[in-house]
Design a protein around this motif. Structure first.
Motif, PDB file in Angstrom:
ATOM      1  N   HIS A 107       1.216  14.034   4.181  1.00 31.20           N
ATOM      2  CA  HIS A 107       0.865  12.685   4.642  1.00 31.20           C
ATOM      3  C   HIS A 107       1.705  12.294   5.850  1.00 31.20           C
ATOM      4  O   HIS A 107       2.847  12.728   5.991  1.00 31.20           O
ATOM      5  CB  HIS A 107       1.071  11.661   3.514  1.00 31.20           C
ATOM      6  N   ALA A 162      -0.055   9.927  -4.767  1.00 34.94           N
ATOM      7  CA  ALA A 162      -1.161   9.028  -4.382  1.00 34.94           C
ATOM      8  C   ALA A 162      -2.537   9.590  -4.773  1.00 34.94           C
ATOM      9  O   ALA A 162      -3.358   8.869  -5.335  1.00 34.94           O
ATOM     10  CB  ALA A 162      -1.113   8.749  -2.889  1.00 34.94           C
ATOM     11  N   HIS A 163      -2.763  10.862  -4.476  1.00 36.58           N
ATOM     12  CA  HIS A 163      -4.096  11.421  -4.719  1.00 36.58           C
ATOM     13  C   HIS A 163      -4.370  11.731  -6.181  1.00 36.58           C
ATOM     14  O   HIS A 163      -5.505  11.615  -6.634  1.00 36.58           O
ATOM     15  CB  HIS A 163      -4.298  12.689  -3.880  1.00 36.58           C
ATOM     16  N   ALA A 218       0.750  15.353  -1.382  1.00 39.45           N
ATOM     17  CA  ALA A 218       0.029  15.478  -0.118  1.00 39.45           C
ATOM     18  C   ALA A 218      -1.336  14.813  -0.222  1.00 39.45           C
ATOM     19  O   ALA A 218      -1.703  14.292  -1.276  1.00 39.45           O
ATOM     20  CB  ALA A 218      -0.126  16.958   0.227  1.00 39.45           C
ATOM     21  N   SER A 219      -2.064  14.856   0.892  1.00 40.79           N
ATOM     22  CA  SER A 219      -3.379  14.202   0.955  1.00 40.79           C
ATOM     23  C   SER A 219      -4.529  15.193   1.036  1.00 40.79           C
ATOM     24  O   SER A 219      -5.684  14.811   0.887  1.00 40.79           O
ATOM     25  CB  SER A 219      -3.454  13.287   2.177  1.00 40.79           C
ATOM     26  N   HIS A 223      -5.300   2.921  -5.564  1.00 44.76           N
ATOM     27  CA  HIS A 223      -6.743   2.806  -5.279  1.00 44.76           C
ATOM     28  C   HIS A 223      -7.474   4.134  -5.168  1.00 44.76           C
ATOM     29  O   HIS A 223      -8.634   4.165  -4.802  1.00 44.76           O
ATOM     30  CB  HIS A 223      -6.965   1.993  -4.004  1.00 44.76           C
ATOM     31  N   LYS A 224      -6.791   5.246  -5.440  1.00 51.78           N
ATOM     32  CA  LYS A 224      -7.481   6.532  -5.311  1.00 51.78           C
ATOM     33  C   LYS A 224      -7.972   6.963  -6.702  1.00 51.78           C
ATOM     34  O   LYS A 224      -8.775   6.250  -7.274  1.00 51.78           O
ATOM     35  CB  LYS A 224      -6.559   7.528  -4.616  1.00 51.78           C
ATOM     36  N   ASP A 242       5.099  12.046  -4.271  1.00 51.05           N
ATOM     37  CA  ASP A 242       4.084  11.089  -3.822  1.00 51.05           C
ATOM     38  C   ASP A 242       2.761  11.541  -4.432  1.00 51.05           C
ATOM     39  O   ASP A 242       2.113  12.458  -3.938  1.00 51.05           O
ATOM     40  CB  ASP A 242       4.026  11.087  -2.294  1.00 51.05           C
ATOM     41  N   THR A 274       3.393   9.755   6.431  1.00 46.01           N
ATOM     42  CA  THR A 274       4.690   9.136   6.097  1.00 46.01           C
ATOM     43  C   THR A 274       5.724  10.137   5.583  1.00 46.01           C
ATOM     44  O   THR A 274       6.834   9.749   5.239  1.00 46.01           O
ATOM     45  CB  THR A 274       4.502   8.051   5.022  1.00 46.01           C
ATOM     46  N   HIS A 275       5.365  11.420   5.526  1.00 50.55           N
ATOM     47  CA  HIS A 275       6.324  12.422   5.050  1.00 50.55           C
ATOM     48  C   HIS A 275       7.037  13.120   6.210  1.00 50.55           C
ATOM     49  O   HIS A 275       7.492  14.253   6.066  1.00 50.55           O
ATOM     50  CB  HIS A 275       5.619  13.465   4.164  1.00 50.55           C
ATOM     51  N   SER A 319       0.857  -1.181   0.000  1.00 48.82           N
ATOM     52  CA  SER A 319       0.000   0.000   0.000  1.00 48.82           C
ATOM     53  C   SER A 319       0.896   1.234   0.000  1.00 48.82           C
ATOM     54  O   SER A 319       2.131   1.109  -0.050  1.00 48.82           O
ATOM     55  CB  SER A 319      -0.924  -0.015   1.225  1.00 48.82           C
ATOM     56  N   GLY A 320       0.290   2.409   0.053  1.00 47.77           N
ATOM     57  CA  GLY A 320       1.060   3.645  -0.071  1.00 47.77           C
ATOM     58  C   GLY A 320       2.084   3.843   1.041  1.00 47.77           C
ATOM     59  O   GLY A 320       3.233   4.230   0.773  1.00 47.77           O
ATOM     60  N   SER A 321       1.691   3.587   2.266  1.00 44.28           N
ATOM     61  CA  SER A 321       2.629   3.793   3.380  1.00 44.28           C
ATOM     62  C   SER A 321       3.821   2.848   3.319  1.00 44.28           C
ATOM     63  O   SER A 321       4.970   3.290   3.479  1.00 44.28           O
ATOM     64  CB  SER A 321       1.905   3.669   4.721  1.00 44.28           C
ATOM     65  N   PRO A 322       3.613   1.534   3.082  1.00 46.68           N
ATOM     66  CA  PRO A 322       4.769   0.646   2.905  1.00 46.68           C
ATOM     67  C   PRO A 322       5.645   1.043   1.707  1.00 46.68           C
ATOM     68  O   PRO A 322       6.867   0.872   1.763  1.00 46.68           O
ATOM     69  CB  PRO A 322       4.144  -0.736   2.684  1.00 46.68           C
ATOM     70  N   THR A 357      -0.320   5.386  -4.548  1.00 47.15           N
ATOM     71  CA  THR A 357      -1.268   4.310  -4.299  1.00 47.15           C
ATOM     72  C   THR A 357      -1.965   4.022  -5.625  1.00 47.15           C
ATOM     73  O   THR A 357      -1.942   4.851  -6.533  1.00 47.15           O
ATOM     74  CB  THR A 357      -2.347   4.726  -3.281  1.00 47.15           C
ATOM     75  N   ASN A 410       6.242   4.100   0.717  1.00 44.72           N
ATOM     76  CA  ASN A 410       7.067   5.215   1.176  1.00 44.72           C
ATOM     77  C   ASN A 410       8.135   4.738   2.159  1.00 44.72           C
ATOM     78  O   ASN A 410       9.261   5.239   2.155  1.00 44.72           O
ATOM     79  CB  ASN A 410       6.180   6.310   1.783  1.00 44.72           C
TER      80      ASN A 410
HETATM   81  C1  LIG Z   1      -3.188   7.828   0.785  1.00 47.35           C
HETATM   82  C2  LIG Z   1      -1.797   8.340   0.802  1.00 47.35           C
HETATM   83  C3  LIG Z   1      -0.720   7.518   1.172  1.00 47.35           C
HETATM   84  C4  LIG Z   1      -0.853   6.205   1.873  1.00 47.35           C
HETATM   85  O1  LIG Z   1      -1.558   5.234   1.363  1.00 47.35           O
HETATM   86  P1  LIG Z   1      -2.092   3.996   2.227  1.00 47.35           P
HETATM   87  O2  LIG Z   1      -2.414   3.050   1.160  1.00 47.35           O
HETATM   88  O3  LIG Z   1      -3.256   4.509   3.001  1.00 47.35           O
HETATM   89  O4  LIG Z   1      -0.987   3.528   3.108  1.00 47.35           O
HETATM   90  C5  LIG Z   1       0.562   8.029   1.036  1.00 47.35           C
HETATM   91  N1  LIG Z   1       0.762   9.278   0.607  1.00 47.35           N
HETATM   92  C6  LIG Z   1      -0.241  10.100   0.284  1.00 47.35           C
HETATM   93  C7  LIG Z   1       0.059  11.486  -0.182  1.00 47.35           C
HETATM   94  C8  LIG Z   1      -1.558   9.669   0.386  1.00 47.35           C
HETATM   95  O5  LIG Z   1      -2.560  10.511   0.101  1.00 47.35           O
END
Ligand SMILES: *Cc1c(COP(=O)(O)O)cnc(C)c1O
Length: 445
Positions: free
Chosen positions: A124, A200-201, A172-173, A226-227, A198, A126-127, A95-98, A224, A100
């Protein structure tokens, strides 16, 4: 071998899944990090690929029997490289956190300096946030956004010059403007840091041409799946041409960090489903989808403002809107979230830049259009939804969050009870259901 259907073997879970399906089908899903996958993606997810162990990489596995797993993983990798215009791809992160975490493992030693956007400013966990492994195991410096909602480059540049981070995150998220990949690359290049985007979004928006790409500016890109990309829950790590120019061993470093550094066996069913989602994303329909997501967010933002709501940064460039509820009261996010939920609209409470309250009682809500756009909704529906949202939030105006903890609990209890019986919200929930029926999700039309 049990060949019975779920319905026959586990009525409890079967029923719960049916209830969740109904919730998704008849409510408005407006959490910006969520989406609805296609039947094809779900089919791959629920396939026999889940039965396999395949530690290692295609052609270099620690287990036998990986002929077809290798084919699926290679297809996924090639599709990532083409779609995102990158030199190397790892499709195994859970997933996204692993993902990173693996990037840190590839690039940094414990306690080295890293820099990212602060969590309350939209970044996020993890940043480098203090409660995350990234803040605990590294010397994390955080940059912020200005009161207008845009990233403060002056601050980011001076922090980078002063602390010389090894790695800088951009992405960012909860950021409503386009990510400034070029500007952050200038800062990273000046101090010799790796720039990791990153995305992800916004991955789906980038692939669909509705947001600038990071591939020319970042050394590494994580996302990620899944977004907005509309795949299964998983993640990708990509190395760009620029990344390989800075460090020719970067691709091997990333692969080694994912396995054996951070993970064991990959989730092969997820990887197969990622491949399916990437093929779907490589289409004119997906381009149209990505642009519609942004058009819908802009239409919704305008309608919310026309109905008296204040938005962080006064609008949006992407799929995401942050409403600033401080004109009602600081810490009001929880009331708005609950009232909207009672009206059949799912959003999440969120901090706003320089939030005067706390992360648990933040002053804003975060709203997104990716999931509704997948259902086929357009600007006209956004306008209607904006009116409902403003009306629902209006019902919360008389509730004020007390300073004292015990009083807070009491008031929230009273609020939740009253909100359940609120006539305006009940009516909106009915109207929401009717709208949803016109845009069926998994149900037949
Ligand atoms: C959602 C997100 C992640 C983490 O994803 P997970 O799958 O929830 O671990 C990492 N970075 C950003 C910017 C995100 O929005």
């Amino acid at each position: 071998m049990n060949r019975k259907k779920l319905k026959e073997t586990d009525a409890e879970i079967f029923k719960t899944i049916r209830e969740e399906l109904k919730r998704q089908e008849y409510g408005l899903e407006m959490i910006p990090s969520e989406n609805f996958v296609s039947r094809a993606v779900m089919e791959a997810m629920g396939s026999v690929m889940t039965n396999k162990y395949s530690e290692g990489y295609p052609g270099k596995r620690y287990y036998g029997g990986n002929e077809f797993i290798d084919i699926a993983e290679n297809i996924a990798i090639e599709r990532v490289k083409k779609l995102f215009n990158v030199a190397h791809a790892n499709v195994q992160p859970y997933s996204g956190s692993p993902a990173n975490a693996a990037v840190y493992l590839a690039l940094c030693k414990p306690h080295e300096v890293i820099m990212g956007q602060s969590l309350p400013d939209g970044g996020h966990l993890t940043h480098g946030w203090k409660t995350s492994f990234s803040g605990l195991f590294f010397n994390a410096i955080q940059y912020h956004v200005k009161t207008d909602g845009y990233i403060d480059f002056e601050e980011a540049r001076s922090l980078a010059r002063e602390h010389k981070p090894k790695l800088i995150w951009v992405g960012a998220s909860a950021y409503v403007r386009s990510f400034p990949f070029r500007e952050m690359a200038e800062i990273a290049d000046e101090v010799g840091a790796y720039l990791v985007a990153d995305i992800a979004h916004v991955a789906g928006l980038i692939v669909g041409g509705a947001h600038p790409s990071a591939s020319e500016h970042a050394h590494i890109i994580t996302t990620t799946t899944h977004k907005t990309l509309r795949g299964p829950r998983g993640a990708l790590i990509m190395v760009t041409e620029k990344g390989l120019r800075k460090d020719p061993e970067l691709a091997e470093k990333i692969d080694k960090a994912v396995f054996p550094g951070f993970q064991g066996g990959p989730h092969d069913h997820t990887i197969a489903a990622i491949a399916v989602a990437l093929q779907e994303a490589d289409s004119p329909e997906f381009k149209e989808y990505a642009h519609q997501v942004v058009a819908n967010a802009k239409a919704l933002a305008q309608e919310l403002m026309d109905n008296g709501l204040k938005l962080v940064s006064g609008g949006t460039d992407n799929h995401l809107i942050l409403a600033d509820l401080t004109p009602i009261q600081k810490g009001h996010g929880v009331f708005a979230q609950e009232a909207l939920e009672a009206a059949g609209i799912t959003v999440n409470k969120n901090t706003i830049p320089q939030d005067p309250s706390s992360p648990f009682y933040p002053s804003g809500i975060r709203i997104g259009t990716p999931a509704l756009t997948t259902r086929g909704m357009k600007e006209e529906e956004m306008k209607q939804i904006g009116k409902w949202m403003a009306a629902a939030i209006n019902e919360t105006a008389k509730y004020k969050l007390p300073e004292e903890k015990e009083e807070r609990k009491e008031l929230l209890k009273k609020f939740k009870n009253e909100i359940k019986r609120n006539k305006t919200l009940k009516q909106i929930k009915k109207d929401v259901k009717e709208l949803c029926k016109r845009f069926p999700l998994y149900a037949k039309k």
